[in-house]
Write a protein that holds these residues in place. Structure first.
Motif, PDB file in Angstrom:
ATOM      1  N   GLY A  19       0.806  -1.214   0.000  1.00 39.44           N
ATOM      2  CA  GLY A  19       0.000   0.000   0.000  1.00 39.44           C
ATOM      3  C   GLY A  19       0.846   1.273   0.000  1.00 39.44           C
ATOM      4  O   GLY A  19       0.353   2.354  -0.315  1.00 39.44           O
ATOM      5  N   ILE A  22       3.366   0.782  -3.875  1.00 36.24           N
ATOM      6  CA  ILE A  22       2.674   0.973  -5.156  1.00 36.24           C
ATOM      7  C   ILE A  22       2.559   2.471  -5.502  1.00 36.24           C
ATOM      8  O   ILE A  22       2.992   2.889  -6.570  1.00 36.24           O
ATOM      9  N   ARG A 260       0.358  -4.402 -10.824  1.00 33.83           N
ATOM     10  CA  ARG A 260       0.970  -3.352 -10.010  1.00 33.83           C
ATOM     11  C   ARG A 260       1.397  -3.939  -8.677  1.00 33.83           C
ATOM     12  O   ARG A 260       0.583  -4.147  -7.813  1.00 33.83           O
ATOM     13  N   SER A 290      -4.357  -5.327   0.738  1.00 39.22           N
ATOM     14  CA  SER A 290      -3.261  -6.280   0.605  1.00 39.22           C
ATOM     15  C   SER A 290      -2.864  -6.965   1.906  1.00 39.22           C
ATOM     16  O   SER A 290      -2.022  -7.848   1.907  1.00 39.22           O
ATOM     17  N   VAL A 316     -12.418 -10.666  -3.799  1.00 43.65           N
ATOM     18  CA  VAL A 316     -10.995 -11.015  -3.786  1.00 43.65           C
ATOM     19  C   VAL A 316     -10.671 -11.615  -2.424  1.00 43.65           C
ATOM     20  O   VAL A 316     -10.783 -10.952  -1.394  1.00 43.65           O
ATOM     21  N   TRP A 348      -4.626 -11.966  -5.444  1.00 44.12           N
ATOM     22  CA  TRP A 348      -4.301 -10.627  -5.948  1.00 44.12           C
ATOM     23  C   TRP A 348      -5.070 -10.371  -7.228  1.00 44.12           C
ATOM     24  O   TRP A 348      -4.926 -11.097  -8.206  1.00 44.12           O
ATOM     25  N   ALA A 349      -5.887  -9.351  -7.221  1.00 38.67           N
ATOM     26  CA  ALA A 349      -6.709  -9.027  -8.395  1.00 38.67           C
ATOM     27  C   ALA A 349      -6.102  -7.842  -9.133  1.00 38.67           C
ATOM     28  O   ALA A 349      -5.480  -6.985  -8.506  1.00 38.67           O
ATOM     29  N   GLN A 351      -6.773  -4.857  -9.687  1.00 43.67           N
ATOM     30  CA  GLN A 351      -7.846  -3.979  -9.172  1.00 43.67           C
ATOM     31  C   GLN A 351      -8.157  -2.788 -10.071  1.00 43.67           C
ATOM     32  O   GLN A 351      -9.322  -2.472 -10.304  1.00 43.67           O
ATOM     33  N   HIS A 366     -11.948  -1.714   2.454  1.00 45.04           N
ATOM     34  CA  HIS A 366     -11.471  -1.610   3.832  1.00 45.04           C
ATOM     35  C   HIS A 366     -10.987  -0.181   4.109  1.00 45.04           C
ATOM     36  O   HIS A 366     -10.463   0.083   5.185  1.00 45.04           O
ATOM     37  N   GLY A 368      -8.534   1.495   2.676  1.00 46.35           N
ATOM     38  CA  GLY A 368      -7.142   1.854   2.381  1.00 46.35           C
ATOM     39  C   GLY A 368      -7.211   3.044   1.425  1.00 46.35           C
ATOM     40  O   GLY A 368      -8.061   3.070   0.536  1.00 46.35           O
ATOM     41  N   TRP A 369      -6.304   4.011   1.592  1.00 46.54           N
ATOM     42  CA  TRP A 369      -6.423   5.246   0.811  1.00 46.54           C
ATOM     43  C   TRP A 369      -6.268   4.981  -0.686  1.00 46.54           C
ATOM     44  O   TRP A 369      -6.943   5.596  -1.515  1.00 46.54           O
ATOM     45  N   ASN A 370      -5.382   4.043  -1.052  1.00 47.38           N
ATOM     46  CA  ASN A 370      -5.222   3.760  -2.484  1.00 47.38           C
ATOM     47  C   ASN A 370      -6.527   3.253  -3.071  1.00 47.38           C
ATOM     48  O   ASN A 370      -6.938   3.667  -4.153  1.00 47.38           O
ATOM     49  N   SER A 371      -7.169   2.358  -2.360  1.00 43.29           N
ATOM     50  CA  SER A 371      -8.419   1.787  -2.883  1.00 43.29           C
ATOM     51  C   SER A 371      -9.503   2.863  -2.968  1.00 43.29           C
ATOM     52  O   SER A 371     -10.295   2.883  -3.914  1.00 43.29           O
ATOM     53  N   GLU A 374      -8.722   4.903  -5.971  1.00 47.12           N
ATOM     54  CA  GLU A 374      -8.977   4.139  -7.198  1.00 47.12           C
ATOM     55  C   GLU A 374     -10.477   4.010  -7.435  1.00 47.12           C
ATOM     56  O   GLU A 374     -10.951   4.044  -8.574  1.00 47.12           O
ATOM     57  N   TYR A 388      -7.833  -1.267   9.915  1.00 49.73           N
ATOM     58  CA  TYR A 388      -6.651  -0.896  10.711  1.00 49.73           C
ATOM     59  C   TYR A 388      -6.076   0.436  10.204  1.00 49.73           C
ATOM     60  O   TYR A 388      -6.717   1.136   9.412  1.00 49.73           O
ATOM     61  N   GLN A 391      -7.685   3.838   8.588  1.00 44.53           N
ATOM     62  CA  GLN A 391      -8.862   3.547   7.770  1.00 44.53           C
ATOM     63  C   GLN A 391     -10.189   4.028   8.365  1.00 44.53           C
ATOM     64  O   GLN A 391     -11.134   4.314   7.625  1.00 44.53           O
TER      65      GLN A 391
HETATM   66  N1  UDP Z   1      -4.313  -4.185  -4.826  1.00 43.29           N
HETATM   67  C1  UDP Z   1      -4.450  -4.839  -6.033  1.00 43.29           C
HETATM   68  N2  UDP Z   1      -4.983  -6.082  -6.015  1.00 43.29           N
HETATM   69  C2  UDP Z   1      -5.390  -6.707  -4.885  1.00 43.29           C
HETATM   70  C3  UDP Z   1      -5.261  -6.018  -3.644  1.00 43.29           C
HETATM   71  C4  UDP Z   1      -4.716  -4.751  -3.649  1.00 43.29           C
HETATM   72  O1  UDP Z   1      -4.101  -4.313  -7.093  1.00 43.29           O
HETATM   73  O2  UDP Z   1      -5.886  -7.822  -4.957  1.00 43.29           O
HETATM   74  C5  UDP Z   1      -3.736  -2.836  -4.811  1.00 43.29           C
HETATM   75  C6  UDP Z   1      -4.822  -1.789  -4.776  1.00 43.29           C
HETATM   76  O3  UDP Z   1      -5.221  -1.464  -6.089  1.00 43.29           O
HETATM   77  C7  UDP Z   1      -4.125  -0.657  -4.039  1.00 43.29           C
HETATM   78  C8  UDP Z   1      -3.145  -1.356  -3.101  1.00 43.29           C
HETATM   79  O4  UDP Z   1      -2.981  -2.660  -3.634  1.00 43.29           O
HETATM   80  O5  UDP Z   1      -3.392   0.137  -4.955  1.00 43.29           O
HETATM   81  C9  UDP Z   1      -3.676  -1.492  -1.687  1.00 43.29           C
HETATM   82  O6  UDP Z   1      -3.583  -0.258  -1.047  1.00 43.29           O
HETATM   83  P1  UDP Z   1      -4.683   0.251  -0.040  1.00 43.29           P
HETATM   84  O7  UDP Z   1      -4.220   1.576   0.461  1.00 43.29           O
HETATM   85  O8  UDP Z   1      -6.010   0.235  -0.672  1.00 43.29           O
HETATM   86  O9  UDP Z   1      -4.734  -0.809   1.113  1.00 43.29           O
HETATM   87  P2  UDP Z   1      -3.617  -1.568   1.993  1.00 43.29           P
HETATM   88  O10 UDP Z   1      -3.330  -2.830   1.269  1.00 43.29           O
HETATM   89  O11 UDP Z   1      -2.422  -0.663   2.078  1.00 43.29           O
HETATM   90  O12 UDP Z   1      -4.298  -1.787   3.289  1.00 43.29           O
END
Ligand code: UDP
Length: 486
Positions: A19, A22, A260, A290, A316, A348-349, A351, A366, A368-371, A374, A388, A391
């Protein structure tokens, strides 16, 4: 074009968890695309996860490379190749990984001395880089892989401690001095806020190092968090550049989007064929990032909740979750396959690719800021299920500030590598899915707002869009600092 002499040389230092890595690699690639000479510092197994994208960029003429440091596996007692927090399976391994990170400080500092970068862009988890940059007389920028809102919320709690004036852990309190009225409970706060442990001390050090930095680069965009962007700069006293969503800026073709930072499951085309057979906005994407860990009881409730909603979904499921399989999962998978209602992707998808498919109508996240970013970029409303880290703050942002999500109702924060004590019941899950995927007025308003934000995100990264302009002015400023030094 830059001449070699005035080309800006920037080193990127990512933290060893998906997280954080990436978006940091995306950011580094973004700088390289704008003529900066980029070095990403990484370890062998982590570097491999991104090498294809880096090679593609380098082959198309960008000045980007990975500098690989040996990982001290034997010294810390970790098996070869276990080099990030996604790969570990126990608390003990987590301690060893932290130890390994502390051993990497010296070789990284040595590298800075030898290679004399013009700037260090670092993850927040390396507070010592403030001193490294000071020794070299160069700027240190902290890269926030989470947005402004969570930083502001955490700062409000740190400064005012509103959780100390309520009677119980489940009572709500107001977060003082924020641009919006936000309430939380003590149970939703990270453990390091409630307990003065070693981690709390590390967070204090991180906060101090942030304030001693030249500035912050943030994976966000002005139109998403403008009020919090201002608030952040006023409480930290440092400059901030919003340059995101970085994933949208750099991952423009399928080769970038599909892999990714991890390997996708071999049956990668199954999901695409399946989604292609579905109507627009009819499928819910369910993923918890992740690092999540769920009890069998929770997985069973989730399966039942999704099933009872009668909506279609892609779920997933991490391999670790499957280890707890007692046979029910195979039955469930058979059932959803027969009814053509759902698809499970293991581990791992891809995403980014899935979220932008027109058949996807929403996501369970959940937080996560990336999700979240996205999801915003894909114009999708969300069901929030925080676990956690920061979040629970992010959940408030999604449900109460930008108002594109509905909470499933989780009440308690937990450590990232622990299972929750709390089990969200199937009825709650079913209710949230029916709400989000249904045709009610409130859900429609959320979808509209999500689409507006998607358009704003796309504008932000275009020429003279807010993020693009911020990036250009940051690069310009770093160049003039470099000139001032020579
Ligand atoms: N991700 C993905 N496929 C998966 C799980 C996660 O590509 O099956 C990528 C998702 O696109 C994001 C990152 O992993 O870019 C996860 O970051 P996030 O901040 O959402 O959550 P963290 O895993 O850090 O809790």
């Amino acid at each position: 074009m830059n001449s070699r002499a005035d080309q800006l040389k920037v080193f990127f230092l990512p933290f060893l968890v998906s997280g954080h890595m990436i978006p940091m690699v995306d950011l580094a690639r973004l700088f390289a695309m704008h003529g900066v000479n980029v070095t990403i510092i990484n370890t062998p197994a982590n570097a491999l996860l991104f090498q294809k994208a880096i090679d593609r960029d380098a082959n198309s003429g960008h000045q980007i490379k990975t500098h690989i440091l040996e990982f001290p596996s034997a010294q810390v007692g970790l098996p070869e190749g276990i080099e990030n927090f996604n790969m570990i399976t126990s608390h003990g391994m987590s301690h060893k990984l932290h130890y390994a990170l502390s051993l990497l400080q010296k070789p990284i500092e040595q590298l800075f001395q030898e290679m004399t970068p013009d700037c260090i862009i670092t993850d927040m988890f390396y507070p010592w880089t403030v001193d490294s940059a000071a020794k070299l007389g160069i700027p240190r920028l902290v890269f926030h892989t989470a947005g402004y809102f969570s930083q502001c919320a955490a700062s409000s709690i740190k400064q005012h401690a509103p959780h100390l004036s309520v009677n119980s852990n489940a009572d709500t309190f107001l977060l003082p001095d924020l641009p919006d009225t936000i309430e939380m409970t003590t149970l939703q706060l990270p453990r390091w806020v409630r307990t003065q442990d070693g981690y709390a001390q590390l967070m204090d050090r991180i906060r101090e190092s942030e304030r001693q930095s030249y500035g912050a680069v943030v994976n966000s965009f002005h139109e998403l968090e403008s009020a919090y962007e201002d608030h952040y700069t006023s409480i930290t006293g440092i400059k901030a550049w919003s340059v995101g969503p970085v994933s949208l800026c750099v991952n423009r073709d399928a080769a970038d989007k599909v892999e990714r930072g991890n390997k996708v499951a071999p049956d990668e085309h199954e999901w695409l064929n399946w989604l292609n057979s579905k109507e627009c906005n009819s499928v819910l994407y369910v993923s918890f990032g992740s690092l999540n860990k769920f009890s069998t009881a929770q997985l069973i409730e989730l399966a039942h909740g999704l099933d009872a909603s009668s909506h279609q979904f892609i779920w997933v499921l991490r391999q670790k979750d499957k280890d707890q399989d007692e046979g029910w999962l195979e039955d469930f998978e058979k059932h959803i396959k027969e009814s053509n209602r759902g698809l499970i992707i293991r581990d791992w998808a891809p995403q980014l690719l899935i979220l932008e498919h027109p058949a996807i109508g929403g996501l369970v996240t959940h937080c996560g800021w990336n999700s979240i970013l996205e999801g915003v970029t894909a114009g999708l409303p969300m069901i929030t299920w925080p676990l956690y880290a920061e979040q629970f703050y992010n959940e408030k942002f999604v449900t109460q500030v930008i108002k594109i999500g509905v909470s499933v109702g989780v009440t308690e924060w937990r450590q990232w590598d622990e299972e929750a004590r709390e089990v969200v019941k199937r009825e709650e899950i079913e209710k949230a899915v029916i709400f989000l995927m249904g045709s009610g007025v409130q859900a429609a308003e959320m979808k509209n707002r999500a689409r507006e934000l998607r358009n704003a995100a796309k504008r932000a990264i275009q020429n003279s869009g807010s993020s693009q302009s911020n990036l250009m002015s940051l690069i310009k400023e770093l160049k003039s600092l470099k000139c001032g030094r020579s």
